[in-house]
Write a protein that holds these residues in place. Structure first.
Motif, PDB file in Angstrom:
ATOM      1  N   ASP A 197       0.821  -1.220   0.000  1.00 48.84           N
ATOM      2  CA  ASP A 197       0.000   0.000   0.000  1.00 48.84           C
ATOM      3  C   ASP A 197       0.853   1.267   0.000  1.00 48.84           C
ATOM      4  OD1 ASP A 197       0.879   0.062   2.563  1.00 48.84           O
ATOM      5  OD2 ASP A 197      -1.082  -0.274   3.506  1.00 48.84           O
ATOM      6  N   GLU A 198       2.170   1.106   0.114  1.00 50.62           N
ATOM      7  CA  GLU A 198       3.018   2.291   0.024  1.00 50.62           C
ATOM      8  C   GLU A 198       3.225   2.718  -1.423  1.00 50.62           C
ATOM      9  OE1 GLU A 198       6.460   1.507   2.808  1.00 50.62           O
ATOM     10  OE2 GLU A 198       5.134   2.826   3.912  1.00 50.62           O
ATOM     11  N   ASP A 200       1.179   3.819  -3.466  1.00 52.40           N
ATOM     12  CA  ASP A 200       0.454   5.049  -3.817  1.00 52.40           C
ATOM     13  C   ASP A 200       1.334   6.283  -3.692  1.00 52.40           C
ATOM     14  OD1 ASP A 200      -1.616   3.329  -3.953  1.00 52.40           O
ATOM     15  OD2 ASP A 200      -2.465   3.849  -1.982  1.00 52.40           O
ATOM     16  N   THR A 219       3.248   4.622 -11.545  1.00 51.83           N
ATOM     17  CA  THR A 219       2.216   3.997 -10.718  1.00 51.83           C
ATOM     18  C   THR A 219       0.882   4.004 -11.456  1.00 51.83           C
ATOM     19  OG1 THR A 219       3.418   4.791  -8.810  1.00 51.83           O
ATOM     20  CG2 THR A 219       1.162   4.048  -8.435  1.00 51.83           C
ATOM     21  N   LEU A 223      -1.303   0.611 -12.898  1.00 54.93           N
ATOM     22  CA  LEU A 223      -2.685   0.303 -12.517  1.00 54.93           C
ATOM     23  C   LEU A 223      -3.568   0.296 -13.762  1.00 54.93           C
ATOM     24  CD1 LEU A 223      -3.057   2.368  -9.207  1.00 54.93           C
ATOM     25  CD2 LEU A 223      -2.339  -0.007  -9.527  1.00 54.93           C
ATOM     26  N   THR A 228      -6.343  -2.522 -12.582  1.00 50.67           N
ATOM     27  CA  THR A 228      -6.524  -2.705 -11.144  1.00 50.67           C
ATOM     28  C   THR A 228      -6.477  -1.356 -10.452  1.00 50.67           C
ATOM     29  OG1 THR A 228      -4.145  -3.012 -10.942  1.00 50.67           O
ATOM     30  CG2 THR A 228      -5.489  -5.000 -11.094  1.00 50.67           C
ATOM     31  N   THR A 229      -6.787  -1.351  -9.159  1.00 50.04           N
ATOM     32  CA  THR A 229      -6.798  -0.093  -8.423  1.00 50.04           C
ATOM     33  C   THR A 229      -5.733  -0.040  -7.337  1.00 50.04           C
ATOM     34  OG1 THR A 229      -8.465  -1.027  -6.962  1.00 50.04           O
ATOM     35  CG2 THR A 229      -9.258   0.344  -8.785  1.00 50.04           C
ATOM     36  N   THR A 230      -5.128  -1.174  -7.024  1.00 46.35           N
ATOM     37  CA  THR A 230      -4.075  -1.165  -6.015  1.00 46.35           C
ATOM     38  C   THR A 230      -2.846  -1.899  -6.558  1.00 46.35           C
ATOM     39  OG1 THR A 230      -4.709  -3.268  -5.024  1.00 46.35           O
ATOM     40  CG2 THR A 230      -5.784  -1.301  -4.141  1.00 46.35           C
ATOM     41  N   ALA A 231      -1.711  -1.565  -5.986  1.00 48.02           N
ATOM     42  CA  ALA A 231      -0.468  -2.209  -6.422  1.00 48.02           C
ATOM     43  C   ALA A 231      -0.520  -3.699  -6.139  1.00 48.02           C
ATOM     44  CB  ALA A 231       0.721  -1.571  -5.716  1.00 48.02           C
ATOM     45  N   GLU A 232      -1.138  -4.049  -5.023  1.00 49.77           N
ATOM     46  CA  GLU A 232      -1.242  -5.455  -4.654  1.00 49.77           C
ATOM     47  C   GLU A 232      -2.005  -6.233  -5.731  1.00 49.77           C
ATOM     48  OE1 GLU A 232      -1.430  -6.220  -0.689  1.00 49.77           O
ATOM     49  OE2 GLU A 232      -1.171  -8.358  -1.135  1.00 49.77           O
TER      50      GLU A 232
END
Lengths: 264, 237
Positions: A197-198, A200, A219, A223, A228-232
């Motif tokens: 989550d870092e 972002d 970044t 995405l 997707t909406t998160t790096a994970e």
């Protein structure tokens, strides 16, 4: 935009095992590049290669225009190791004074050019702890002492190995603000983290897995290309989608998420 | 070099117990020895040699543990990414502990020639000189040996392994001329032999010629520091 770091075909073997398999990546000056990957993916080894302290099997690492590990870089690159590398039995200020003296020794430029002890203590928010022994500080405070030593002398490139581990959310946010501020001043930052989550807070992302670059992109670009909406989620999509560690910058853009099963 | 020496002194300032041990232990041992022999003739013979042993022993231990800590805490690797030359790093340690050794040597010598009544034929100031060079020798030996220790346990074990053989062969227990030829030859390449040789000359000769002994000791210091510098690798696997 210039490249602070260019890594080409980097192969590293440790203990008879190949841990980095021919990496290619770049770190831009004036940007915060996040190096994300699970524990054991080779983040620290890669950072050590960029610092020039890792014996490499093959490949080329160029830092600020010269080969990694060149003596001239020792003044221009700041490094924060994963475990805080400061002296437990000295105060915060004594630690910083020592590292400042080491940096100054033999410096051709006047000492006033570099960020001094007062400056960096303030920047990492340890002004109230200057005279405390590092041994008596919390883990998060210790890692900030280590960060402060790396900020001394205004390095052009900062290599930070998991600098925000164990910090409370408020401090973490303030450190990321500091990183963004340094990047605005033109410093290149390469920040490793296993906390997705870092992502972002980074301008650029490099996703590392099992010694391969899964993707490198901005970044937003990463995405977007993975939907997707998160790096994970992006990481999962790339790994499970067989997007493949092609190990080249921009690999993410080619990595259309196919659900073709596990790659390894 | 001075940056590192000042830093080591600052660390010691926060650790007064270690400093006290460095200063007090050799003096306490010498006093104990005096008491054991009731200040008699044997003490007069043995004490100068022990003045050569104690600084070497204490400085060897302190230095090898200090540099091992530097290796294991990651500060050494961090320093090697900075513009700090390896001789400056080692020289800083040698300077810091050498300074400590001066104080230790002066205290131990003053105790010996004062309250404990050691009578030297030569000028006792030379004992201080030998003890200081000897302590720096211990520092250099500790710096070098710590490169081969992977843990504190190993570092401490190196003390009996490296220092005790030198003690056995230095000529204090058995005069070197009476040793088997092989051991006599070995004793010639051990630095403590020269320190003990120098102190016994000061104790027994009116104008002791210890220049040669000191030169050999300084040679060992320089050689060990140079070897120590080779063990500090900027690039590791």
């Amino acid at each position: 935009m210039t490249d602070a770091v260019v890594v080409e075909g980097l192969v590293v073997r440790r203990g008879g095992r190949e841990v980095l398999h021919g990496l290619d990546l770049t770190v831009a000056a004036g940007r915060v590049t996040g190096l994300l990957g699970p524990s054991g993916s080779g983040k620290t080894t890669l950072l050590r290669a960029i610092l020039g302290v890792q014996i490499v099997a093959s490949g080329r690492v160029t830092v600020l225009g010269v080969a990694a590990g060149s003596p001239g870089l020792r003044r221009r690159v700041g490094y924060v190791t994963q475990a805080p590398s400061v002296y437990d039995d000295l105060t915060v200020e004594e630690n910083l004074r020592y590292f400042a003296r080491v940096l100054r020794a033999g410096a051709r430029r006047a000492a006033s050019d570099g960020a001094g002890v007062d400056d960096v203590v303030g920047r990492v928010g340890l002004g109230d702890h200057r005279d405390d022994l590092v041994r008596h500080l919390s883990g998060g405070q210790r890692s900030r002492v280590s960060l402060a030593t790396a900020l001394l002398g205004r390095p052009e490139l900062l290599v930070l190995d998991e600098p925000t581990v164990g910090l409370d959310p408020v401090l973490r946010a303030s450190l990321w603000d500091l990183f963004a501020e340094l990047a605005r001043d033109g410093v290149g930052l390469l920040v490793s983290s296993h906390v997705m989550d870092e992502a972002d807070r980074c301008d650029e992302l490099v996703l590392l897995r099992d010694g391969d670059v899964v993707a490198q992109d901005s970044t937003a670009g990463l995405l977007g290309s993975t939907g997707t909406t998160t790096a994970e989620a992006a990481f999962l999509a790339l790994v499970q989608g067989g997007g493949g560690p092609e190990g080249r910058p921009g690999a993410a853009r080619r990595a259309a998420p196919r659900h073709g099963g596990e790659r390894r | 070099m001075t940056a590192t020496a000042l830093r080591v002194w600052a660390q010691l300032r926060h650790d007064p117990r270690t400093v006290a041990l460095i200063f007090v232990v050799p003096c306490a041992l010498l006093a104990l020895l005096w008491w054991v022999y009731d200040g008699a003739g044997v003490f007069q013979q043995v004490a100068p040699a022990l003045l050569a042993l104690f600084p070497l022993l204490v400085m060897f231990l302190v230095t090898s543990v200090a540099t091992l800590r530097e290796r294991s805490s990651g500060t050494l690797e961090r320093l090697l990414t900075l513009p700090l030359s390896r001789p400056a790093f080692l020289g800083g340690y040698a300077l810091a502990f050498g300074g400590l050794a001066v104080v230790q040597a002066v205290l131990a010598t003053l105790l010996l020639v004062g309250p404990l009544g050691l009578e030297t034929v030569g000028p006792w100031g030379l004992l201080v000189l030998v003890a200081v060079v000897d302590a720096v020798l211990g520092t250099a030996l500790g710096l070098f040996v710590s490169a081969f220790a992977r843990s504190e346990f190993q570092a401490v074990q190196f003390m009996p392994a490296v220092v005790l053989p030198q003690f056995l062969l230095c000529g204090l227990l058995v005069p070197r001329d009476d040793m088997p030829a092989v051991l006599e030859a070995v004793s010639r390449v051990l630095p403590l032999t020269y320190a003990v040789d120098a102190t016994s000359k000061v104790a027994s000769e009116p104008s002791p010629a210890i220049g040669g002994d000191l030169l050999v000791m300084v040679g060992f210091v320089v050689g060990l520091l140079a070897l120590g510098a080779l063990t500090l690798r900027r690039r590791t696997g």
